[in-house]
Design a protein around this motif. Structure first.
Motif, mmCIF file in Angstrom:
data_model
loop_
_atom_site.group_PDB
_atom_site.id
_atom_site.type_symbol
_atom_site.label_atom_id
_atom_site.label_comp_id
_atom_site.label_asym_id
_atom_site.label_seq_id
_atom_site.Cartn_x
_atom_site.Cartn_y
_atom_site.Cartn_z
ATOM 1 N N UNK A 176 75.184 39.713 -75.879
ATOM 2 C CA UNK A 176 75.069 40.040 -77.295
ATOM 3 C C UNK A 176 75.973 39.222 -78.182
ATOM 4 N N UNK A 177 77.246 39.048 -77.790
ATOM 5 C CA UNK A 177 78.195 38.314 -78.617
ATOM 6 C C UNK A 177 77.816 36.842 -78.696
ATOM 7 N N UNK A 178 77.495 36.237 -77.557
ATOM 8 C CA UNK A 178 77.161 34.820 -77.536
ATOM 9 C C UNK A 178 75.882 34.505 -78.288
ATOM 10 N N UNK A 179 74.854 35.322 -78.084
ATOM 11 C CA UNK A 179 73.576 35.050 -78.745
ATOM 12 C C UNK A 179 73.657 35.300 -80.250
ATOM 13 N N UNK A 180 74.421 36.322 -80.652
ATOM 14 C CA UNK A 180 74.642 36.527 -82.085
ATOM 15 C C UNK A 180 75.411 35.352 -82.679
ATOM 16 N N UNK A 181 76.388 34.835 -81.934
ATOM 17 C CA UNK A 181 77.143 33.680 -82.395
ATOM 18 C C UNK A 181 76.261 32.459 -82.580
ATOM 19 N N UNK A 182 75.330 32.226 -81.682
ATOM 20 C CA UNK A 182 74.417 31.085 -81.811
ATOM 21 C C UNK A 182 73.512 31.247 -83.031
ATOM 22 N N UNK A 183 73.039 32.475 -83.271
ATOM 23 C CA UNK A 183 72.193 32.723 -84.439
ATOM 24 C C UNK A 183 72.970 32.490 -85.733
ATOM 25 N N UNK A 184 74.227 32.956 -85.773
ATOM 26 C CA UNK A 184 75.053 32.752 -86.966
ATOM 27 C C UNK A 184 75.351 31.269 -87.170
ATOM 28 N N UNK A 185 75.592 30.555 -86.080
ATOM 29 C CA UNK A 185 75.886 29.127 -86.184
ATOM 30 C C UNK A 185 74.705 28.348 -86.750
#
Length: 311
Positions: A68-77
């Motif tokens: 969840x944290x990594x995939x949300x980070x990629x979406x935000x990036x």
């Protein structure tokens, strides 16, 4: 004769250099959309390559799983990287200073942004606190489970690093580029304001009619502040605080950052609280703008030397 720069409101700043042609907003919009696609593909490819190097697990579709944290980070990036294409579109396609997307002074007014953040912090925090006390509109009673200190700190760090850039990038795209692209053709600000507000709501997906109405209201109020204060600072401050506090809270709840729910899924009661907060923020910001004489129009050739340092 040499071109004399007129004094222009924010939504008409595409005309500031006198090099506007009817096709330039279309070319710039194509550049922004094309860049958004390239950025999304590049972030996805980077995630896959990094995941392969780190031997991350693979899902049923063959994509690397980051959690969840990594995939949300990629979406935000992928969203955070949209500001440079907007600035390049203004400079290359419209042949005007890139800073005119930020404000009528040709730059981001950091002092004014700081005042807007100070105004918005208690209002956004208060509205979020009230929303937490509201009953679940679906009738469920899901318990919130602590994510644990390591996951909380990791998620909070990701949110604090990426959300300010993600939220400001959305403002540069919707309240900035789209408003000024339409404003290059139309003198009335409302012709530029309404389409971007609806597109902003659509970009967050379709959840509930109430959620769609709330996002549209956010877009309208943020646009009003942008035009009345002559820049994106008030809208950026509101957007950054809203996302930062909401996602920071989500980082403390197990699985919340992985949730696909957005503001588009809000219920009627939460929308009522949010709209009251938006109206309160707009009222205070507009009062402060008058008190501090924040410039709402570009200085023009005659008044350029009189522009204040923080205006």
């Amino acid at each position: 004769p040499p071109y004399t720069a007129p004094s222009l409101p924010y939504h008409r700043l595409a005309l500031v250099t006198g090099r506007h042609r009817w096709w330039r907003p279309l070319a710039g919009t194509a550049l922004v959309l094309g860049s958004a696609l390239v950025v999304a593909v590049a972030v996805m490819a980077g995630g896959e390559i990094t995941g392969a190097l780190l031997d991350r697990p693979v899902d049923k579709d063959g994509f690397r799983v980051w959690g969840g944290i990594g995939e949300t980070g990629l979406a935000l990036l992928s969203l955070a990287l949209l500001t440079p294409p907007v600035l390049l579109a203004a400079h290359w396609a419209q042949r005007r200073p890139a800073g005119t997307v930020s404000s009528v002074t040709g730059r981001l007014r950091w002092g004014w942004l700081g005042r807007c953040l100070a105004v918005g912090l208690p209002l956004v925090a208060g509205s979020l606190g009230v929303m937490l006390l509201l009953p679940d509109p679906s009738g469920g009673s899901e318990d919130m489970v602590w994510a644990g200190l390591p996951d909380f700190l990791l998620g909070l760090a990701m949110v604090c690093v990426l959300v300010p850039f993600q939220a400001s990038a959305e403002e540069y795209v919707f309240r900035g580029w789209l408003t000024q692209a339409v404003g290059a053709w139309c003198r009335s600000p409302w012709v530029a304001v309404v389409p971007q507000a609806l597109l902003f709501a659509c970009a967050h997906g379709w959840g509930t009619p109430w959620g769609f109405a709330d996002l549209t209201a956010f877009g309208l109020i943020a646009s009003l502040l942008t035009i009345r204060t002559g820049g994106l600072e008030a809208a950026i401050g509101l957007h950054v605080l809203n996302n930062l506090l909401a996602m920071g809270l989500s980082a403390a709840i197990a699985g919340a950052l992985a949730s696909e729910e957005t503001a588009a899924d809000m219920g009627a009661a939460a929308v009522g609280v949010d709209v009251v907060m938006l109206c309160g923020y707009a009222t205070v910001v507009l009062w402060l703008a008058r008190r501090h004489r924040i410039a709402a129009v570009s200085p023009g050739a005659e008044t350029g030397a009189e522009a204040g340092a923080d205006r």
